[in-house]
Design an enzyme around this catalytic site. Sequence first.
Site, PDB file in Angstrom:
ATOM      1  N   ASP A  44       0.862  -1.188   0.000  1.00 43.40           N
ATOM      2  CA  ASP A  44       0.000   0.000   0.000  1.00 43.40           C
ATOM      3  C   ASP A  44       0.896   1.235   0.000  1.00 43.40           C
ATOM      4  O   ASP A  44       1.777   1.368   0.858  1.00 43.40           O
ATOM      5  CB  ASP A  44      -0.891  -0.028   1.254  1.00 43.40           C
ATOM      6  CG  ASP A  44      -1.899   1.098   1.270  1.00 43.40           C
ATOM      7  OD1 ASP A  44      -3.103   0.812   1.137  1.00 43.40           O
ATOM      8  OD2 ASP A  44      -1.496   2.271   1.422  1.00 43.40           O
ATOM      9  N   ASP A  53      -3.743   2.500  -5.221  1.00 45.20           N
ATOM     10  CA  ASP A  53      -2.450   2.509  -4.536  1.00 45.20           C
ATOM     11  C   ASP A  53      -2.184   1.230  -3.756  1.00 45.20           C
ATOM     12  O   ASP A  53      -1.384   1.234  -2.827  1.00 45.20           O
ATOM     13  CB  ASP A  53      -2.344   3.735  -3.620  1.00 45.20           C
ATOM     14  CG  ASP A  53      -3.077   3.554  -2.308  1.00 45.20           C
ATOM     15  OD1 ASP A  53      -4.070   2.804  -2.280  1.00 45.20           O
ATOM     16  OD2 ASP A  53      -2.643   4.148  -1.306  1.00 45.20           O
ATOM     17  N   GLU A  54      -2.855   0.146  -4.115  1.00 48.41           N
ATOM     18  CA  GLU A  54      -2.604  -1.094  -3.366  1.00 48.41           C
ATOM     19  C   GLU A  54      -2.724  -2.321  -4.240  1.00 48.41           C
ATOM     20  O   GLU A  54      -3.475  -2.336  -5.215  1.00 48.41           O
ATOM     21  CB  GLU A  54      -3.547  -1.202  -2.172  1.00 48.41           C
ATOM     22  CG  GLU A  54      -4.997  -1.191  -2.548  1.00 48.41           C
ATOM     23  CD  GLU A  54      -5.914  -1.526  -1.379  1.00 48.41           C
ATOM     24  OE1 GLU A  54      -5.661  -2.517  -0.673  1.00 48.41           O
ATOM     25  OE2 GLU A  54      -6.884  -0.778  -1.190  1.00 48.41           O
TER      26      GLU A  54
HETATM   27  P1  TTP Z   1      -5.610   5.112   1.411  1.00 51.24           P
HETATM   28  O1  TTP Z   1      -4.579   4.064   1.104  1.00 51.24           O
HETATM   29  O2  TTP Z   1      -6.770   4.729   2.267  1.00 51.24           O
HETATM   30  O3  TTP Z   1      -4.928   6.371   2.130  1.00 51.24           O
HETATM   31  P2  TTP Z   1      -3.553   7.093   1.853  1.00 51.24           P
HETATM   32  O4  TTP Z   1      -2.730   6.393   0.816  1.00 51.24           O
HETATM   33  O5  TTP Z   1      -3.821   8.532   1.565  1.00 51.24           O
HETATM   34  O6  TTP Z   1      -2.861   7.038   3.282  1.00 51.24           O
HETATM   35  P3  TTP Z   1      -2.133   5.821   4.019  1.00 51.24           P
HETATM   36  O7  TTP Z   1      -0.730   6.282   4.271  1.00 51.24           O
HETATM   37  O8  TTP Z   1      -2.892   5.671   5.303  1.00 51.24           O
HETATM   38  O9  TTP Z   1      -2.213   4.632   3.126  1.00 51.24           O
HETATM   39  O10 TTP Z   1      -6.197   5.689   0.053  1.00 51.24           O
HETATM   40  C1  TTP Z   1      -5.454   5.782  -1.149  1.00 51.24           C
HETATM   41  C2  TTP Z   1      -5.818   7.049  -1.912  1.00 51.24           C
HETATM   42  O11 TTP Z   1      -7.217   7.041  -2.188  1.00 51.24           O
HETATM   43  C3  TTP Z   1      -5.562   8.325  -1.134  1.00 51.24           C
HETATM   44  O12 TTP Z   1      -4.219   8.806  -1.276  1.00 51.24           O
HETATM   45  C4  TTP Z   1      -6.588   9.254  -1.698  1.00 51.24           C
HETATM   46  C5  TTP Z   1      -7.742   8.366  -2.094  1.00 51.24           C
HETATM   47  N1  TTP Z   1      -8.831   8.454  -1.086  1.00 51.24           N
HETATM   48  C6  TTP Z   1      -9.872   9.346  -1.296  1.00 51.24           C
HETATM   49  O13 TTP Z   1      -9.901  10.041  -2.313  1.00 51.24           O
HETATM   50  N2  TTP Z   1     -10.865   9.443  -0.358  1.00 51.24           N
HETATM   51  C7  TTP Z   1     -10.879   8.692   0.792  1.00 51.24           C
HETATM   52  O14 TTP Z   1     -11.799   8.809   1.624  1.00 51.24           O
HETATM   53  C8  TTP Z   1      -9.784   7.765   1.005  1.00 51.24           C
HETATM   54  C9  TTP Z   1      -9.732   6.927   2.259  1.00 51.24           C
HETATM   55  C10 TTP Z   1      -8.797   7.679   0.049  1.00 51.24           C
HETATM   56 CA    CA Z   2      -2.309   4.141   0.875  1.00 50.87          CA
END
Ligand code: TTP
Ligand code: CA
Length: 338
Positions: free
Chosen positions: A9, A109-110
């Site tokens: 991720d 992103d995963e």
């Molecule tokens: P996530 O992997 O949930 O969050 P993140 O990558 O920003 O942070 P982390 O370090 O905790 O992994 O989500 C991936 C992307 O998806 C995030 O960068 C932006 C988008 N996203 C949204 O647009 N709205 C949301 O509510 C969430 C949770 C994510």
């Molecule tokens: Ca992420």
Amino acid sequence: MNRIVGHLDLDYFYAQVEEIEAPALKETPIVVCVFSGRTEESGVVSTSNYKAREYGVRSGMPIALAKRRLNGIEAAFIPMNHGKYEAYSNRVMETLRSQVDVLEQAGIDEAFFDITKRTGGGYEAATALALELKARVFREEKLTCSIGIGPNKVVAKIASDFKKPNGLTVVRDEEAPSFLSPLPIDKIYGVGPKTTKLLEEGGIKTIGALASAPTENLEDLVGKRLAAYLHDASNSTDDEQVVDRGGFSQLSRIITLKQDSHDLDQIAGALAPALKDLHERLVSENLFFRSVSAIGILKDLSTRTRSKTLESPTNDYPVLEKEVKEMANQRSLAEFTG
Ligand code: TTP
Ligand code: CA
């Protein structure tokens, strides 16, 4: 041979891309915003970097609230640029695909990956490979990520979230029960607020409690199908395979009502052009969808999110329309304001 599965991720993904593109912002709180256009401040926070999170900024929060939390602090509020993040994502996924046995992209992103064959089922080789993947993603894209390694997808996904950002958590087969046991049930993917509530009402709060719950109890609480999955997930016996389904895209549209409204017909009418536009894009890119989400921003600036994953992918407009309408019809979402 031991099955070895990983989950990667990317950390604070959209905000990290913005940091990379503007290194001067690295120490600044960055808030990536989906502006709805009604007022300068209407819209929601997509994500933020860890500096902004220190001030309590969270994904899904109204931009106005994020601005209040960062009041008096120099911060960057940047409009979301999905195409840009997708380009980074595509390159990362391509790199990963070449380094693992099977890659299953699960979001922008995963991704899950199976590395049983190339590690011979050994955790030392798996750890070395995970470190190499992290180094390569950083070398090529300057992006940090967090990786979890374990005997199945459930453990790998929980492990990647265990140490963040820039983490690596390896959970060997025999460590899985003690790793999972104390964690809250909503760490298991597929367990959302509804299932959590049902299980908690039945006295089940941790994955350990879930693992030892009698089957009949679980079935009474959440039904047969989900009970079977939860039993396997919590006992670390889930055998869902890593399947390469090709690339992954996320398409979205945002609309702003001219006036606040509780009228579902009016809201559906306002949504229709956005849905048609979205569907046209889907068809023109020859894509199918499997997951539908709706986010509503209410008058008090609180947000409501609903998501649904379909049994199988489709590109059918009536299905899209029906799912979005159903979500908007749910009582708490029926107060869309913009
Ligand atoms: P996530 O992997 O949930 O969050 P993140 O990558 O920003 O942070 P982390 O370090 O905790 O992994 O989500 C991936 C992307 O998806 C995030 O960068 C932006 C988008 N996203 C949204 O647009 N709205 C949301 O509510 C969430 C949770 C994510
Ligand atoms: Ca992420």
